[in-house]
Motif scaffolding. Structure first.
Motif, PDB file in Angstrom:
ATOM      1  N   LEU A  75       0.850  -1.188   0.000  1.00  0.00           N
ATOM      2  CA  LEU A  75       0.000   0.000   0.000  1.00  0.00           C
ATOM      3  C   LEU A  75       0.886   1.239   0.000  1.00  0.00           C
ATOM      4  CD1 LEU A  75      -3.007  -0.713   2.415  1.00  0.00           C
ATOM      5  CD2 LEU A  75      -2.894  -0.865  -0.065  1.00  0.00           C
ATOM      6  N   ASN A  76       0.884   1.971  -1.107  1.00  0.00           N
ATOM      7  CA  ASN A  76       1.692   3.170  -1.261  1.00  0.00           C
ATOM      8  C   ASN A  76       0.764   4.381  -1.267  1.00  0.00           C
ATOM      9  OD1 ASN A  76       4.551   1.975  -2.169  1.00  0.00           O
ATOM     10  ND2 ASN A  76       2.939   0.820  -3.198  1.00  0.00           N
ATOM     11  N   ALA A  77       0.728   5.104  -0.156  1.00  0.00           N
ATOM     12  CA  ALA A  77      -0.189   6.231   0.002  1.00  0.00           C
ATOM     13  C   ALA A  77       0.493   7.532  -0.376  1.00  0.00           C
ATOM     14  CB  ALA A  77      -0.689   6.309   1.441  1.00  0.00           C
ATOM     15  N   THR A 214     -14.783   2.883   4.675  1.00  0.00           N
ATOM     16  CA  THR A 214     -13.408   3.234   4.344  1.00  0.00           C
ATOM     17  C   THR A 214     -12.430   2.186   4.860  1.00  0.00           C
ATOM     18  OG1 THR A 214     -13.921   5.603   4.345  1.00  0.00           O
ATOM     19  CG2 THR A 214     -11.618   4.968   4.650  1.00  0.00           C
ATOM     20  N   VAL A 215     -12.611   1.783   6.115  1.00  0.00           N
ATOM     21  CA  VAL A 215     -11.738   0.765   6.704  1.00  0.00           C
ATOM     22  C   VAL A 215     -11.847  -0.539   5.936  1.00  0.00           C
ATOM     23  CG1 VAL A 215     -11.319  -0.637   8.759  1.00  0.00           C
ATOM     24  CG2 VAL A 215     -11.757   1.810   9.001  1.00  0.00           C
ATOM     25  N   ASP A 216     -13.067  -0.896   5.561  1.00  0.00           N
ATOM     26  CA  ASP A 216     -13.272  -2.151   4.833  1.00  0.00           C
ATOM     27  C   ASP A 216     -12.557  -2.122   3.486  1.00  0.00           C
ATOM     28  OD1 ASP A 216     -14.239  -4.700   4.513  1.00  0.00           O
ATOM     29  OD2 ASP A 216     -16.127  -4.051   3.624  1.00  0.00           O
ATOM     30  N   ILE A 217     -12.650  -0.999   2.772  1.00  0.00           N
ATOM     31  CA  ILE A 217     -11.998  -0.894   1.472  1.00  0.00           C
ATOM     32  C   ILE A 217     -10.480  -0.923   1.622  1.00  0.00           C
ATOM     33  CG2 ILE A 217     -11.538   0.722  -0.423  1.00  0.00           C
ATOM     34  CD1 ILE A 217     -14.449   1.411  -0.482  1.00  0.00           C
ATOM     35  N   LEU A 219      -8.828  -2.424   3.983  1.00  0.00           N
ATOM     36  CA  LEU A 219      -8.478  -3.815   4.296  1.00  0.00           C
ATOM     37  C   LEU A 219      -8.461  -4.675   3.041  1.00  0.00           C
ATOM     38  CD1 LEU A 219     -10.435  -4.405   7.643  1.00  0.00           C
ATOM     39  CD2 LEU A 219      -7.954  -4.259   7.343  1.00  0.00           C
ATOM     40  N   VAL A 220      -9.421  -4.443   2.140  1.00  0.00           N
ATOM     41  CA  VAL A 220      -9.434  -5.176   0.880  1.00  0.00           C
ATOM     42  C   VAL A 220      -8.183  -4.853   0.070  1.00  0.00           C
ATOM     43  CG1 VAL A 220     -10.611  -5.386  -1.344  1.00  0.00           C
ATOM     44  CG2 VAL A 220     -11.943  -5.394   0.763  1.00  0.00           C
ATOM     45  N   MET A 221      -7.831  -3.576   0.003  1.00  0.00           N
ATOM     46  CA  MET A 221      -6.621  -3.173  -0.704  1.00  0.00           C
ATOM     47  C   MET A 221      -5.382  -3.783  -0.063  1.00  0.00           C
ATOM     48  SD  MET A 221      -7.744   0.808  -1.302  1.00  0.00           S
ATOM     49  CE  MET A 221      -6.075   1.348  -1.607  1.00  0.00           C
ATOM     50  N   LYS A 222      -5.382  -3.898   1.262  1.00  0.00           N
ATOM     51  CA  LYS A 222      -4.257  -4.513   1.951  1.00  0.00           C
ATOM     52  C   LYS A 222      -4.122  -5.985   1.567  1.00  0.00           C
ATOM     53  CE  LYS A 222      -0.887  -4.510   4.976  1.00  0.00           C
ATOM     54  NZ  LYS A 222       0.344  -3.725   4.747  1.00  0.00           N
ATOM     55  N   ARG A 223      -5.255  -6.672   1.491  1.00  0.00           N
ATOM     56  CA  ARG A 223      -5.217  -8.084   1.086  1.00  0.00           C
ATOM     57  C   ARG A 223      -4.707  -8.225  -0.350  1.00  0.00           C
ATOM     58  NH1 ARG A 223     -10.141  -8.414   4.052  1.00  0.00           N
ATOM     59  NH2 ARG A 223     -11.375  -8.180   2.147  1.00  0.00           N
ATOM     60  N   MET A 224      -5.098  -7.295  -1.219  1.00  0.00           N
ATOM     61  CA  MET A 224      -4.609  -7.337  -2.599  1.00  0.00           C
ATOM     62  C   MET A 224      -3.106  -7.115  -2.641  1.00  0.00           C
ATOM     63  SD  MET A 224      -7.519  -5.378  -4.839  1.00  0.00           S
ATOM     64  CE  MET A 224      -7.239  -3.817  -4.003  1.00  0.00           C
ATOM     65  N   GLN A 237      -6.613  12.910   4.630  1.00  0.00           N
ATOM     66  CA  GLN A 237      -6.869  12.888   6.059  1.00  0.00           C
ATOM     67  C   GLN A 237      -7.433  11.551   6.565  1.00  0.00           C
ATOM     68  OE1 GLN A 237      -9.269  16.269   7.161  1.00  0.00           O
ATOM     69  NE2 GLN A 237      -7.843  17.740   6.269  1.00  0.00           N
ATOM     70  N   PRO A 238      -6.685  10.479   6.410  1.00  0.00           N
ATOM     71  CA  PRO A 238      -7.155   9.189   6.926  1.00  0.00           C
ATOM     72  C   PRO A 238      -7.047   9.107   8.444  1.00  0.00           C
ATOM     73  CG  PRO A 238      -4.944   8.958   6.079  1.00  0.00           C
ATOM     74  CD  PRO A 238      -5.359  10.375   5.780  1.00  0.00           C
ATOM     75  N   GLN A 239      -7.919   8.325   9.065  1.00  0.00           N
ATOM     76  CA  GLN A 239      -7.826   8.064  10.497  1.00  0.00           C
ATOM     77  C   GLN A 239      -6.610   7.166  10.779  1.00  0.00           C
ATOM     78  OE1 GLN A 239      -9.850   9.378  12.798  1.00  0.00           O
ATOM     79  NE2 GLN A 239     -11.119  10.435  11.284  1.00  0.00           N
ATOM     80  N   TYR A 240      -6.176   7.161  12.040  1.00  0.00           N
ATOM     81  CA  TYR A 240      -5.013   6.347  12.398  1.00  0.00           C
ATOM     82  C   TYR A 240      -5.286   4.864  12.170  1.00  0.00           C
ATOM     83  CZ  TYR A 240      -1.283   4.129  15.004  1.00  0.00           C
ATOM     84  OH  TYR A 240      -0.216   3.341  15.347  1.00  0.00           O
ATOM     85  N   THR A 241      -6.529   4.430  12.370  1.00  0.00           N
ATOM     86  CA  THR A 241      -6.873   3.029  12.125  1.00  0.00           C
ATOM     87  C   THR A 241      -6.636   2.645  10.671  1.00  0.00           C
ATOM     88  OG1 THR A 241      -9.173   3.727  11.786  1.00  0.00           O
ATOM     89  CG2 THR A 241      -8.593   2.919  13.970  1.00  0.00           C
ATOM     90  N   ILE A 242      -6.670   3.636   9.783  1.00  0.00           N
ATOM     91  CA  ILE A 242      -6.398   3.399   8.363  1.00  0.00           C
ATOM     92  C   ILE A 242      -4.914   3.595   8.070  1.00  0.00           C
ATOM     93  CG2 ILE A 242      -6.893   4.226   6.029  1.00  0.00           C
ATOM     94  CD1 ILE A 242      -9.661   5.057   7.082  1.00  0.00           C
TER      95      ILE A 242
END
Length: 651
Positions: A75-77, A214-217, A219-224, A237-242
C-alpha cells in the motif's frame, strides 16, 4: 519521459524483499507477478489558458518539481494538503496526464514505462463511472470481456469474476444495481481487479465514504497488496486506524516531495527533526499542520477577522515551510538511501533509450467490442422501462388522435390537401423528436474517456455500438410505431411496397435529423450550444418547406436553402411515395367534384407537378441520397469530435 515501443505489457518479477526488484524479468505476456514503479527527476508543467476566447493568455504552471521515489508491492499512500499535488503525482505516475508537459523518467522494474501503460495497469477514478443501470456482476463482466484476451475461456473468466466478487464482499450484491456510493466504489475497484494487472492506481478511493466502509476498502486493498499487487493511491486525512495499514507514504505539497519512505517511520522522521507530536493527535493532521506551518495559530488570533493581510501572511508562510521541508528531506539520510537504489536503475535504462508516443491497445477484436457495447447500451436503455412505457403511451395516444382526426376530416374535395398536411405534420414531429438524442454521447463522456484510455475499446466500435444499442430503440422504434398507427387509422391507399417505402423514409429522416444535434452536442464545448438553436433550425426549415406546400412556390432567393433543409428531403420523399399513383376523383362522385372544381386536384401526379416535384424515379431517390449524405457527414463530425475529445482529455 522515456518509453519503449517493444513492450506491450508490464514486465513482471518474482518477489525479492531483500533488494530492489527489476533486474530479472519473467515472461512479459503473463498477467501475474509483481511490479516496482520508480520515478526519477519528475517535473510537470501545465499550459493554462485564461481570458476570453478572442483574447486568451497562455502561461505555464509548474505542478511537480524534481520528484523522485519508488513504489513497491504494498500500500503506497500519497498524502498532502488540498492543493492538487497528490492527484497530479498520482495521475503522472499512472500516465493519465498529457506527456508533453512531463520531464524525467518513470520505470517499471527498471525498464522504461511501456507506451500502452494505461492499458496494462488499473486506474480507479475519484468520480465513479460504473453503469448504474447494470448489475454489479454485469459491470465486471463487461470489463472482463473487453480487457481479458480472447484466449481466456468463458469458464476462466467467470471464475475470475467470482473471485473478485468474493474478495470485495460483493458476492451477495452481485445481482444488484450499484446505486449507493459505497457499492459503486467497490464495483469500480472490482472492474480493475478482474484484469489482474500488477499495478493499481486509485484517486482518493475513500472520499465521501463513512469510516466503516473506508476501513473495509482499505483492508481489501491490503489483502490485494499482500498478493503482490502494487497499490498506489491518493488519500485525504485518513484516520489512524487506516494509516497504520500503509506500507509507504509520500507527502507532497506545492509540487514538492516532503517525505517519501516507510509510512510507520514518518512520525519518527518529523519528531527527530524537532516537531512535537501529541499522542492523541491524528498523524495526518500532524503532517498537515507541519506542512502548513502551524497556520491554525494564525487563524486563532483576534486580529484575523479584521486584518486582510493575514491571507498574504498565510500564503507566504506556507511557501516558506514547504521549501524548508523539501530541503530538509533532500538532505536527509532517507533521501540518500533512496538515491542509491534509483541511480543505478536510471543509468542502466538510458542505454538505447528511444521515445514513443502513447498508445491505446485493445486485446479483443472489433466485433467483440461492438457486440458488448451494443449489449450494454441496450441494457441501459432497457432499464428505463417506466420512461419507455410513458413515451410509448404518449406516442400511441398522439398517433390515435392524429389518425382519427385526419380520417374524420377527409373527403373527396380535401383528400389531397389533408393527406399532404398529415405528411407535413409527420415530418415536423420526427424533427422535433430527434432533439431528444442530443445527450447520447455527452452524458457518457467521462465513462467513455476512462474506458477507452484503459483499453476497453476503440472509438469506432463505441460510436457504432451507442448508435445501434441506444439510438435505434429510443428513436426509430417509436417513429415506426407512430407512423404505422397514424396511417392505419387515417387510411393508406398505397400497396405493401408503398407502405414499407414510407416506413423506410421515416427511418432515414429520423436518423438524418438526429445526426444534427449529435454533431453539435458531442464536443468539448458542447454545453455552449443551446438546444434552442437546433429547434430554431428545424422550425425555420419546416417553415420553408411549408411555403411550397401552401403557397405553391418559395420566395425569390430562398431556393438555395433547400440544399441544407433536412425536413424538405424527407417531406418530398413522403409526398412522392404517397401521391404518385393516386386518383382522388372517382367517376361516381362527379356531382361532388363539380362543387369543388375551384380547388380540387384529382391526380396525385398533378399535385406533385404543382409542388415542383419531378415525376421521374430519380426525383424520389435523390432525397434518399441527400438524407444519407447529410447523415454520413454529420455522424462523421460526431465521430471526429470523439477522437478529438479523447486526445484533449487525459484520464
Amino acid at each position: 519521459m522515456s518509453s519503449n515501443n517493444d513492450p506491450v505489457t508490464i514486465p513482471m518479477i518474482e518477489r525479492n524483499p531483500s533488494d530492489l526488484p527489476g533486474m530479472d524479468t519473467s515472461d512479459q505476456s503473463t498477467l501475474t507477478g509483481e511490479a516496482v514503479l520508480s520515478f526519477h527527476n519528475i517535473s510537470y508543467r501545465e499550459t493554462v489558458q485564461s481570458g476570453f476566447s478572442f483574447h486568451k493568455k497562455t502561461e505555464e504552471k509548474e505542478r511537480l518539481s524534481n520528484v523522485n521515489g519508488i513504489m513497491r508491492p504494498g500500500l503506497n499512500a500519497i498524502m498532502g494538503p488540498d492543493d492538487g499535488s497528490r492527484s497530479w503525482l498520482l495521475d503522472v505516475l499512472a500516465a493519465r496526464k498529457d506527456p508533453r508537459g512531463l520531464s524525467g523518467d518513470i520505470l517499471i522494474n527498471g525498464k522504461p514505462q511501456p507506451a500502452n501503460f494505461k492499458c496494462t495497469s488499473g486506474y480507479v477514478l475519484r468520480k465513479d463511472v460504473v453503469m448504474r443501470t447494470l448489475t454489479v456482476r454485469e459491470n465486471i463482466e463487461f470489463s472482463a470481456a473487453l480487457r481479458l484476451p480472447m484466449t481466456v475461456t468463458r469458464d476462466e473468466r467467470r471464475q475470475r469474476i467470482d473471485e473478485v466478487l468474493e474478495l470485495l464482499h460483493l458476492d451477495k450484491d452481485s445481482n444488484v444495481q450499484p446505486r449507493s456510493k459505497e457499492l459503486r466504489k467497490r464495483t469500480s475497484i472490482a472492474m480493475e481487479l478482474v484484469t489482474k494487472h500488477p499495478i493499481l492506481f486509485l484517486n482518493d478511493p475513500t472520499t465521501g465514504l463513512d469510516l466503516v466502509t473506508t476501513v473495509d476498502i482499505i483492508l481489501v486493498m491490503k489483502r490485494m497488496s499482500m498478493r503482490g499487487r502494487t497499490i498506489i493511491f491518493s488519500i485525504n486525512q485518513p484516520q489512524y486506524t487506516i494509516f497504520r495499514f500503509f506500507d509507504s507514504l509520500t507527502l507532497v505539497a506545492s509540487g514538492k516531495v516532503l517525505y517519501h519512505g516507510p509510512a510507520q517511520e514518518a512520525l519518527e522522521y518529523f519528531t527527530s527533526a524537532g516537531y512535537e507530536y501529541d499522542s492523541h493527535n491524528n498523524p495526518e493532521f500532524f503532517f498537515l499542520d507541519i506542512i502548513n506551518g502551524g497556520f491554525l495559530a494564525i487563524l486563532d488570533t483576534e486580529e484575523y477577522s479584521h486584518d486582510a493581510n493575514k491571507y498574504t501572511e498565510l500564503s507566504e508562510r506556507h511557501h516558506q515551510v514547504t521549501e524548508k521541508l523539501a530541503n530538509m528531506y533532500v538532505q536527509s539520510s532517507l533521501y540518500r538511501e533512496m538515491r542509491t537504489e534509483l541511480d543505478p536503475l536510471l543509468r542502466e535504462q538510458r542505454t538505447g533509450r528511444n521515445s514513443t508516443l502513447e498508445q491505446i491497445t485493445c486485446v479483443t477484436p472489433f466485433w467483440n467490442q461492438l457486440g458488448w457495447i451494443i449489449y450494454r447500451s441496450f441494457k441501459n436503455f432497457q432499464d428505463f422501462t417506466w420512461i419507455t412505457i410513458i413515451r410509448l403511451i404518449i406516442t400511441v395516444i398522439l398517433a390515435v388522435i392524429l389518425g382519427t382526426a385526419f380520417r374524420v376530416l377527409r373527403n373527396d374535395c380535401t383528400e389531397v390537401q389533408s393527406r399532404a398536411n398529415l405528411l407535413f405534420l409527420l415530418t415536423g414531429l420526427e424533427c422535433v423528436r430527434s432533439l431528444s438524442t442530443r445527450e447520447l454521447f455527452k452524458i457518457d463522456c467521462d465513462r467513455f474517456l476512462h474506458e477507452h484510455t484503459s483499453g476497453y475499446y476503440r472509438v469506432l466500435p463505441y460510436f457504432l455500438g451507442k448508435l445501434l444499442g441506444e439510438l435505434v430503440p429510443s428513436l426509430l422504434l417509436p417513429s415506426i410505431a407512430f407512423t404505422v398507427i397514424v396511417f392505419s387509422i387515417a387510411g393508406v391507399n398505397t400497396d405493401a411496397k408503398g407502405f414499407f417505402t414510407m416506413i423506410l423514409t421515416v427511418m432515414i429522416l429520423a436518423c438524418s435529423a438526429s445526426s444534427l444535434p449529435l454533431s453539435l452536442k458531442t464536443g468539448v464545448n458542447a454545453a455552449a450550444i443551446p438546444t434552442q438553436l437546433m429547434a430554431v433550425y428545424f422550425i425555420f426549415m419546416l417553415f420553408i418547406s411549408g411555403l411550397s406546400l401552401y403557397s405553391g412556390s418559395l420566395a425569390p432567393g430562398l431556393s438555395w436553402i433547400q440544399y441544407f433543409n433536412i425536413p424538405h428531403y424527407g417531406f418530398t420523399a413522403l409526398l412522392y411515395n404517397e401521391f404518385l399513383e393516386q386518383n382522388f376523383c372517382p367517376e361516381h362522385n362527379a356531382a361532388e367534384i363539380s362543387r369543388c372544381q375551384n380547388f380540387i386536384t384529382c391526380s396525385g401526379k398533378e399535385f406533385l407537378t404543382i409542388q415542383g416535384i419531378d415525376l421521374s424515379s430519380w426525383s424520389f431517390w435523390e432525397n434518399y441520397v441527400a438524407l444519407t449524405c447529410i447523415m454520413i457527414i454529420l455522424f462523421s463530425i460526431t465521430y471526429v469530435q470523439l477522437l478529438v475529445l479523447k486526445k484533449k482529455r487525459h484520464f
